[in-house]
Design a protein around this motif. Structure first.
Motif, PDB file in Angstrom:
ATOM      1  N   THR A  22      -8.937  -7.226   6.104  1.00  0.00           N
ATOM      2  CA  THR A  22      -9.728  -7.264   4.876  1.00  0.00           C
ATOM      3  C   THR A  22      -8.856  -7.185   3.634  1.00  0.00           C
ATOM      4  O   THR A  22      -9.105  -7.874   2.643  1.00  0.00           O
ATOM      5  CB  THR A  22     -10.741  -6.102   4.864  1.00  0.00           C
ATOM      6  N   TYR A  23      -7.821  -6.340   3.687  1.00  0.00           N
ATOM      7  CA  TYR A  23      -7.023  -6.071   2.489  1.00  0.00           C
ATOM      8  C   TYR A  23      -5.636  -6.712   2.537  1.00  0.00           C
ATOM      9  O   TYR A  23      -4.736  -6.288   1.815  1.00  0.00           O
ATOM     10  CB  TYR A  23      -6.876  -4.560   2.304  1.00  0.00           C
ATOM     11  N   ALA A  24      -5.473  -7.727   3.357  1.00  0.00           N
ATOM     12  CA  ALA A  24      -4.152  -8.346   3.535  1.00  0.00           C
ATOM     13  C   ALA A  24      -3.592  -8.902   2.234  1.00  0.00           C
ATOM     14  O   ALA A  24      -2.372  -8.911   2.035  1.00  0.00           O
ATOM     15  CB  ALA A  24      -4.226  -9.449   4.590  1.00  0.00           C
ATOM     16  N   ASP A  25      -4.456  -9.357   1.342  1.00  0.00           N
ATOM     17  CA  ASP A  25      -3.984  -9.982   0.106  1.00  0.00           C
ATOM     18  C   ASP A  25      -3.972  -9.029  -1.088  1.00  0.00           C
ATOM     19  O   ASP A  25      -3.566  -9.430  -2.180  1.00  0.00           O
ATOM     20  CB  ASP A  25      -4.862 -11.201  -0.235  1.00  0.00           C
ATOM     21  N   GLU A  26      -4.422  -7.805  -0.888  1.00  0.00           N
ATOM     22  CA  GLU A  26      -4.485  -6.880  -2.017  1.00  0.00           C
ATOM     23  C   GLU A  26      -4.266  -5.433  -1.587  1.00  0.00           C
ATOM     24  O   GLU A  26      -4.984  -4.526  -2.010  1.00  0.00           O
ATOM     25  CB  GLU A  26      -5.826  -7.017  -2.737  1.00  0.00           C
ATOM     26  N   GLY A  27      -3.258  -5.210  -0.740  1.00  0.00           N
ATOM     27  CA  GLY A  27      -2.993  -3.863  -0.241  1.00  0.00           C
ATOM     28  C   GLY A  27      -2.655  -2.888  -1.350  1.00  0.00           C
ATOM     29  O   GLY A  27      -3.268  -1.830  -1.479  1.00  0.00           O
ATOM     30  N   GLY A  28      -1.673  -3.244  -2.192  1.00  0.00           N
ATOM     31  CA  GLY A  28      -1.291  -2.359  -3.281  1.00  0.00           C
ATOM     32  C   GLY A  28      -2.370  -2.210  -4.323  1.00  0.00           C
ATOM     33  O   GLY A  28      -2.602  -1.113  -4.839  1.00  0.00           O
ATOM     34  N   VAL A  29      -3.051  -3.311  -4.624  1.00  0.00           N
ATOM     35  CA  VAL A  29      -4.113  -3.279  -5.632  1.00  0.00           C
ATOM     36  C   VAL A  29      -5.244  -2.359  -5.186  1.00  0.00           C
ATOM     37  O   VAL A  29      -5.819  -1.620  -5.996  1.00  0.00           O
ATOM     38  CB  VAL A  29      -4.643  -4.698  -5.896  1.00  0.00           C
ATOM     39  N   THR A  30      -5.548  -2.373  -3.901  1.00  0.00           N
ATOM     40  CA  THR A  30      -6.624  -1.522  -3.382  1.00  0.00           C
ATOM     41  C   THR A  30      -6.285  -0.048  -3.551  1.00  0.00           C
ATOM     42  O   THR A  30      -7.144   0.755  -3.940  1.00  0.00           O
ATOM     43  CB  THR A  30      -6.867  -1.835  -1.893  1.00  0.00           C
ATOM     44  N   VAL A  31      -5.041   0.319  -3.276  1.00  0.00           N
ATOM     45  CA  VAL A  31      -4.634   1.719  -3.446  1.00  0.00           C
ATOM     46  C   VAL A  31      -4.677   2.116  -4.919  1.00  0.00           C
ATOM     47  O   VAL A  31      -5.156   3.195  -5.279  1.00  0.00           O
ATOM     48  CB  VAL A  31      -3.225   1.948  -2.865  1.00  0.00           C
ATOM     49  N   LEU A  32      -4.188   1.238  -5.789  1.00  0.00           N
ATOM     50  CA  LEU A  32      -4.214   1.532  -7.222  1.00  0.00           C
ATOM     51  C   LEU A  32      -5.647   1.640  -7.743  1.00  0.00           C
ATOM     52  O   LEU A  32      -5.943   2.466  -8.599  1.00  0.00           O
ATOM     53  CB  LEU A  32      -3.455   0.447  -7.987  1.00  0.00           C
ATOM     54  N   ASN A  54      -4.376   4.446   1.092  1.00  0.00           N
ATOM     55  CA  ASN A  54      -3.567   3.946   2.206  1.00  0.00           C
ATOM     56  C   ASN A  54      -4.383   3.839   3.481  1.00  0.00           C
ATOM     57  O   ASN A  54      -4.246   2.876   4.229  1.00  0.00           O
ATOM     58  CB  ASN A  54      -2.362   4.866   2.422  1.00  0.00           C
ATOM     59  N   GLN A  55      -5.227   4.834   3.729  1.00  0.00           N
ATOM     60  CA  GLN A  55      -6.061   4.757   4.929  1.00  0.00           C
ATOM     61  C   GLN A  55      -7.075   3.634   4.839  1.00  0.00           C
ATOM     62  O   GLN A  55      -7.380   2.975   5.830  1.00  0.00           O
ATOM     63  CB  GLN A  55      -6.773   6.096   5.172  1.00  0.00           C
ATOM     64  N   ARG A  56      -7.602   3.399   3.642  1.00  0.00           N
ATOM     65  CA  ARG A  56      -8.563   2.300   3.454  1.00  0.00           C
ATOM     66  C   ARG A  56      -7.911   0.964   3.810  1.00  0.00           C
ATOM     67  O   ARG A  56      -8.515   0.130   4.484  1.00  0.00           O
ATOM     68  CB  ARG A  56      -9.065   2.290   2.014  1.00  0.00           C
ATOM     69  N   VAL A  57      -6.670   0.772   3.364  1.00  0.00           N
ATOM     70  CA  VAL A  57      -5.972  -0.493   3.611  1.00  0.00           C
ATOM     71  C   VAL A  57      -5.554  -0.616   5.071  1.00  0.00           C
ATOM     72  O   VAL A  57      -5.811  -1.640   5.716  1.00  0.00           O
ATOM     73  CB  VAL A  57      -4.739  -0.617   2.693  1.00  0.00           C
ATOM     74  N   THR A  58      -4.908   0.427   5.605  1.00  0.00           N
ATOM     75  CA  THR A  58      -4.356   0.316   6.950  1.00  0.00           C
ATOM     76  C   THR A  58      -5.423   0.316   8.036  1.00  0.00           C
ATOM     77  O   THR A  58      -5.172  -0.130   9.152  1.00  0.00           O
ATOM     78  CB  THR A  58      -3.368   1.461   7.233  1.00  0.00           C
ATOM     79  N   SER A  59      -6.617   0.798   7.715  1.00  0.00           N
ATOM     80  CA  SER A  59      -7.687   0.760   8.709  1.00  0.00           C
ATOM     81  C   SER A  59      -8.307  -0.616   8.830  1.00  0.00           C
ATOM     82  O   SER A  59      -9.022  -0.891   9.792  1.00  0.00           O
ATOM     83  CB  SER A  59      -8.776   1.783   8.365  1.00  0.00           C
ATOM     84  N   ALA A  72       0.839  -1.206   0.000  1.00  0.00           N
ATOM     85  CA  ALA A  72       0.000   0.000   0.000  1.00  0.00           C
ATOM     86  C   ALA A  72       0.869   1.249   0.000  1.00  0.00           C
ATOM     87  O   ALA A  72       0.551   2.241  -0.656  1.00  0.00           O
ATOM     88  CB  ALA A  72      -0.920  -0.006   1.218  1.00  0.00           C
ATOM     89  N   ASN A  73       1.987   1.207   0.714  1.00  0.00           N
ATOM     90  CA  ASN A  73       2.898   2.348   0.757  1.00  0.00           C
ATOM     91  C   ASN A  73       3.492   2.624  -0.617  1.00  0.00           C
ATOM     92  O   ASN A  73       3.514   3.770  -1.084  1.00  0.00           O
ATOM     93  CB  ASN A  73       4.011   2.078   1.770  1.00  0.00           C
ATOM     94  N   TRP A  74       3.974   1.586  -1.284  1.00  0.00           N
ATOM     95  CA  TRP A  74       4.593   1.785  -2.599  1.00  0.00           C
ATOM     96  C   TRP A  74       3.577   2.278  -3.632  1.00  0.00           C
ATOM     97  O   TRP A  74       3.875   3.160  -4.433  1.00  0.00           O
ATOM     98  CB  TRP A  74       5.239   0.488  -3.070  1.00  0.00           C
ATOM     99  N   ALA A  75       2.385   1.692  -3.607  1.00  0.00           N
ATOM    100  CA  ALA A  75       1.347   2.156  -4.533  1.00  0.00           C
ATOM    101  C   ALA A  75       0.964   3.599  -4.229  1.00  0.00           C
ATOM    102  O   ALA A  75       0.730   4.402  -5.138  1.00  0.00           O
ATOM    103  CB  ALA A  75       0.126   1.245  -4.443  1.00  0.00           C
ATOM    104  N   GLY A  76       0.914   3.943  -2.952  1.00  0.00           N
ATOM    105  CA  GLY A  76       0.603   5.312  -2.571  1.00  0.00           C
ATOM    106  C   GLY A  76       1.670   6.297  -3.019  1.00  0.00           C
ATOM    107  O   GLY A  76       1.355   7.407  -3.459  1.00  0.00           O
ATOM    108  N   LEU A  77       2.932   5.899  -2.914  1.00  0.00           N
ATOM    109  CA  LEU A  77       4.013   6.766  -3.383  1.00  0.00           C
ATOM    110  C   LEU A  77       3.888   7.044  -4.873  1.00  0.00           C
ATOM    111  O   LEU A  77       4.127   8.165  -5.330  1.00  0.00           O
ATOM    112  CB  LEU A  77       5.370   6.127  -3.081  1.00  0.00           C
TER     113      LEU A  77
END
Length: 204
Positions: free
Chosen positions: A46-56, A37-42, A16-21
């Motif tokens: 729920t988003y353990a398997d798609e952190g970066g994808v969720t941010v993108l 990033n807030q959606r994932v880290t909160s 999520a951090n890299w996608a956010g950057l």
């Protein structure tokens, strides 16, 4: 298998951090990047398997909707940096104290409103209209003013993480997002309009 399970959440955090950057580097995707990033880290469960994808996904679906907020964010950053440079380099101490006392509340409230917008964008469905995000932002600011104001010192407190390049690349966006998610917590009630919207569509 246990090792893989153990690494799921940290991996989502870093992804999520890299996608956010990437979103911040596009300039026009800064607010969606923070919201993603807030959606994932909160909710790392729920988003353990798609952190970066969720941010993108947040970036792809909401960059245009959130563009006015992104423009406000960059104006806020540039004007704040310019004001600090001006006070330190030009004004004498008494004048500096006067302007600091005058401008700090203004910047604090403006930062709190931006924080409310980002939180709203992180909690509403990604395809929600801009008006719904603004309604949720206003609801958060009015219903939870203390939490809204606390977002600004929380971002300042996490400055070593997002301001130092090695840490920024590793977790510079996700750590502040996680901290702000902790500030807001899960007990914050949604606005009535968001409740009605959520009853008709999926939240993601």
């Amino acid at each position: 298998m246990r090792l893989i399970e153990f690494l799921r959440k940290p991996s989502a955090f870093i992804a999520a951090n890299w996608a956010g950057l990437l979103g911040v580097l596009t300039v026009g995707g800064a607010v969606p990047a923070f919201a993603g990033n807030q959606r994932v880290t909160s909710s790392l469960d729920t988003y353990a398997d798609e952190g970066g994808v969720t941010v993108l996904r947040q970036l792809r679906h909401t960059w245009w909707r959130d563009l006015p907020a992104t423009a406000c964010f960059w104006v806020y950053v540039i004007s704040g940096s310019g004001t600090v440079a001006l006070m330190v380099g030009v004004f004498e101490a008494p004048t500096r104290v006067f302007f600091a006392g005058l401008l700090v509340p203004v910047y604090w409230v403006a930062g709190a409103l931006l924080g409310c917008y980002i939180r709203a964008a992180a909690t509403v469905p990604v395809h929600a209209p801009r008006g719904l995000v603004v309604d949720e932002m206003v609801h958060l600011a009015l219903a939870h003013p203390f939490r809204a104001l606390l977002t600004v010192p929380m971002v300042i407190a996490t400055a070593p993480v997002w301001a130092l390049a090695p840490l920024t690349v590793a977790c510079g966006l996700s750590v502040p997002a996680w901290a702000l998610s902790t500030v807001w917590g899960r007990g914050v009630a949604a606005s009535p309009r968001l409740d009605r919207f959520a009853n008709t569509v999926s939240l993601d």
